[in-house]
Design an enzyme around this catalytic site. Structure first.
Site, PDB file in Angstrom:
ATOM      1  N   SER A   1      18.038 -36.012  42.669  1.00 17.53           N
ATOM      2  CA  SER A   1      18.810 -37.259  42.714  1.00 17.53           C
ATOM      3  C   SER A   1      18.453 -38.085  43.948  1.00 17.53           C
ATOM      4  CB  SER A   1      20.301 -36.937  42.729  1.00 17.53           C
ATOM      5  OG  SER A   1      21.038 -38.134  42.937  1.00 17.53           O
ATOM      6  N   LYS A  52      29.667 -34.922  33.454  1.00 12.87           N
ATOM      7  CA  LYS A  52      30.390 -36.189  33.273  1.00 12.87           C
ATOM      8  C   LYS A  52      31.645 -36.014  32.407  1.00 12.87           C
ATOM      9  CE  LYS A  52      26.408 -39.133  34.200  1.00 12.87           C
ATOM     10  NZ  LYS A  52      25.562 -40.244  33.792  1.00 12.87           N
ATOM     11  N   GLY A  92      18.153 -43.002  21.280  1.00 12.66           N
ATOM     12  CA  GLY A  92      18.810 -41.861  21.933  1.00 12.66           C
ATOM     13  C   GLY A  92      20.291 -41.849  21.586  1.00 12.66           C
ATOM     14  N   ASN A 140      17.857 -41.987  16.720  1.00 14.32           N
ATOM     15  CA  ASN A 140      17.767 -40.760  17.519  1.00 14.32           C
ATOM     16  C   ASN A 140      16.948 -39.715  16.781  1.00 14.32           C
ATOM     17  OD1 ASN A 140      18.478 -39.307  19.897  1.00 14.32           O
ATOM     18  ND2 ASN A 140      19.801 -38.018  18.638  1.00 14.32           N
ATOM     19  N   TYR A 189      14.138 -44.134  35.266  1.00 16.76           N
ATOM     20  CA  TYR A 189      13.786 -44.865  36.492  1.00 16.76           C
ATOM     21  C   TYR A 189      12.698 -44.181  37.314  1.00 16.76           C
ATOM     22  CZ  TYR A 189      16.969 -41.591  38.831  1.00 16.76           C
ATOM     23  OH  TYR A 189      17.584 -40.460  39.295  1.00 16.76           O
ATOM     24  N   GLY A 212      14.849 -49.046  34.684  1.00 21.33           N
ATOM     25  CA  GLY A 212      16.043 -48.192  34.808  1.00 21.33           C
ATOM     26  C   GLY A 212      16.596 -48.157  36.222  1.00 21.33           C
TER      27      GLY A 212
END
Ligand code: NAP
Length: 540
Positions: free
Chosen positions: A264, A320, A388, A411, A481, A502
């Site tokens: 990250s 999440k 997706g 997807n 990204y 992204g």
């Protein structure tokens, strides 16, 4: 002040060793740990006598295999080498509690060579200290010792020791929190400088936050390949990203929880912004194993440690959904869109009640607004292709549907696309599902890749048929990204479409998080520059 100790395994290539030591000093190390497990006596003495090395604060360690080291000789050979090192008066020597307690020759031979312990010398920032002081240490590579208090009492029973050091392998992130929580308790009890390290990636916060908690020192490495123990951070990251020199006990702590989390770049982005506005806080990666119980146990334990001062969290895969559940079970507030999406990527603990929000969808829409040049109202009735049906797709479909767009979800696993479409169809916009193979057969205004196809290291991936044509004015947004310019974006741009990277989504979702964390406007230019240089450093 907590010193950054650069741990260097010394070998017999003395010129290379001297260069490496200077490199550590340039990067910001306050002390060099010379690990002399495998070098010759001559190499050790040459390094210890070198005038440039003598300008630096030095700790000598010669670790045996029974305590995780590499020294191959007998204990008496090791003792002789240690005696030779002490005669050259480094600032500290590290000796294992086991050796000190169970082999009377160690205290007999070494005590006459050691300086008397002095609290001020060991903990305050004097540049040179008077002769070798004793760091008494204990290591457990199998996990957290069952009797932490007992282990510390044994370390503290060595009256001659200037610093008490305990390292153990963290089996989970709770072990790292516990290591930090020991500082206030044991400093009060023993009144001696401490080093408590939870080793491994699970334990990394015990290193990143050790300056906040007033450790005597923490170990770091000039580069990841040169580390001497699992989980050691880079010197430059401690100084520049985690603001080791400035950390103080009152500072707030923020972080990103995920599994994995080392990749990250959120710590780089948020810490750059914290630094820029002079915010007394630090943002760290927090590795928490999958599952609601692990997630909740970590946050509960962190909130129970008042000195930690945990204020807010970013949440990434796979937590999440757990984050939304945690906020719900703890009486927190969740906005209606986040509830409909079913996941949050942010928890604010600095509000009462706590709050969960999903800034992924707002970040994605803002990226398309700013880079794609499409106003919020202009999404209405636009034909949007979403590729997706995972977490990112879910957030973006919810956002597009709330703006009344006509969305088709493609997807690889069609059933997942159908389930997603059913959930959001008709709320405001129209959402339908279609087989992956049919991407691009119908006209569209927006195309959004929400799969991991094209992501580093497999950057050659393309989530659309290579022959797909684009029209000028069409917006193609890739949530990937890393790399910054994906193959999809390059192809779309070369065929006249507007490419939205992204990274823009990542930055705009971080913008919302930051303003909730620091209660002020996010310095986007600083965050942008930090993200760009982090990706450049990763070779992307
Ligand atoms: P996820 O929940 O695991 O979903 C992954 C999706 O990718 C699924 O739809 C999966 O299809 C599809 N997929 C994976 N491999 C594929 C392949 N080889 N061919 C075709 N489809 C494939 O992951 P996520 O959280 O949605 O993340 C997806 C992407 O979004 C990642 O690249 C992530 O980096 C990016 N993201 C970016 C941001 C940002 O701020 N820029 C934020 C969040 C996520 P199946 O259902 O068939 O498995």
């Amino acid at each position: 002040m907590t010193w950054i100790a650069a741990a260097v395994f010394i070998n017999d290539d003395v010129p290379a060793m001297l260069n490496l030591i200077q490199e550590c000093a340039v990067q910001g190390a306050d002390m060099i740990e010379l690990r002399c497990d495998t070098c010759s006596k001559q190499a050790m003495e040459t390094v210890l006598r070198d005038p440039a090395v003598r300008q630096l604060r030095l700790l000598v360690t010669i670790r045996p295999p029974w305590e995780g080291g590499r020294f191959a000789g007998s204990e008496s050979d090791r003792l002789e080498l240690m005696v030779a090192a002490c005669r050259l008066k480094p600032d500290f020597v590290d000796i294992e509690l086991e050796a000190w307690k169970n082999n009377p020759k160690f205290p007999q031979r070494l005590l006459p060579l050691l300086a008397r312990p002095s609290l001020e010398d060991a903990s305050a920032g004097a540049k040179r200290l008077p002769g070798p002081q004793l760091v008494i240490s204990s290591h457990d590579f199998s996990g957290r010792p069952p009797d932490l208090d007992g282990r510390f009492a044994a370390l503290a029973s060595v009256q001659e020791a200037a610093v008490l050091k305990l390292s153990y392998k963290a089996n989970n992130s709770l072990d790292a929190l516990e290591a930090l929580a020991l500082y206030p308790k044991l400093t009060e009890k023993y009144r001696r400088p401490l080093v408590v390290i939870a080793m491994g990636e699970d334990g990394q916060i015990s290193r990143f936050l050790s300056a906040k908690f007033g450790a005597a020192f923490t170990f770091a490495t000039p580069n990841h390949s040169a580390g001497t123990a699992p989980g050691q951070p880079r010197i430059g990251d401690l100084v520049n990203v985690y603001r080791f020199r400035q950390q103080a006990l009152h500072w707030g702590v923020y972080g990103v929880i995920g599994w994995p989390v080392a990749h990250s770049i959120s710590p780089i982005i948020h810490n750059a912004a914290f630094t820029h506005i002079g915010f007394d806080a630090v943002y760290v990666p927090m590795l928490v194993a999958p599952g609601y119980d692990n997630f909740a146990a970590f946050i509960d334990a962190a909130r129970k440690c008042p000195q930690l001062n945990l204020q807010g969290l970013s949440i990434t895969i796979p937590h999440k959904e757990n984050a939304l559940e945690y906020v719900r079970r703890n009486g927190g507030e969740i906005d209606p869109t986040s509830k409909a999406i079913g996941v949050v990527n942010t928890i604010f603990l600095n509000t009462n009640p706590i709050q969960g929000i999903n800034s992924d969808w707002t970040g994605a829409i803002k990226a398309m607004e700013i880079v794609g040049g499409i106003g919020k109202k202009e999404f209405k009735q636009r034909a949007a292709v979403v590729i997706g049906a995972g977490g990112a797709a879910r957030s973006i479909v919810a956002g597009l549907a709330s703006l009344d767009a006509n969305v088709t979800v493609f997807n690889r696993t069609l059933d997942r696309a159908k389930t997603l479409a059913q959930q959001f169809n008709g709320k405001t916009g129209r959402v339908q599902a279609a087989p992956f193979e049919q991407i691009g057969r119908e006209k569209f205004d927006l195309l959004i890749n929400c799969t991991s196809v094209g992501m580093y290291p497999d950057s050659s991936g393309l989530p659309i048929p290579e022959t797909l044509n684009f029209a000028p004015g069409q917006i193609v947004f890739d949530t990937v990204y890393n790399p910054r310019q994906t193959r999809l974006l390059k192809l779309a741009q070369s065929r006249g479409a507007i490419a939205v990277p992204g990274l823009e989504m990542l930055l705009h979702q971080a913008e919302v998080q930051f303003s909730g964390f620091a209660k002020t406007k996010a310095p986007m230019e600083i965050m942008h520059a930090a993200a760009e240089s982090a990706l450049a450093a990763m070779g992307q």
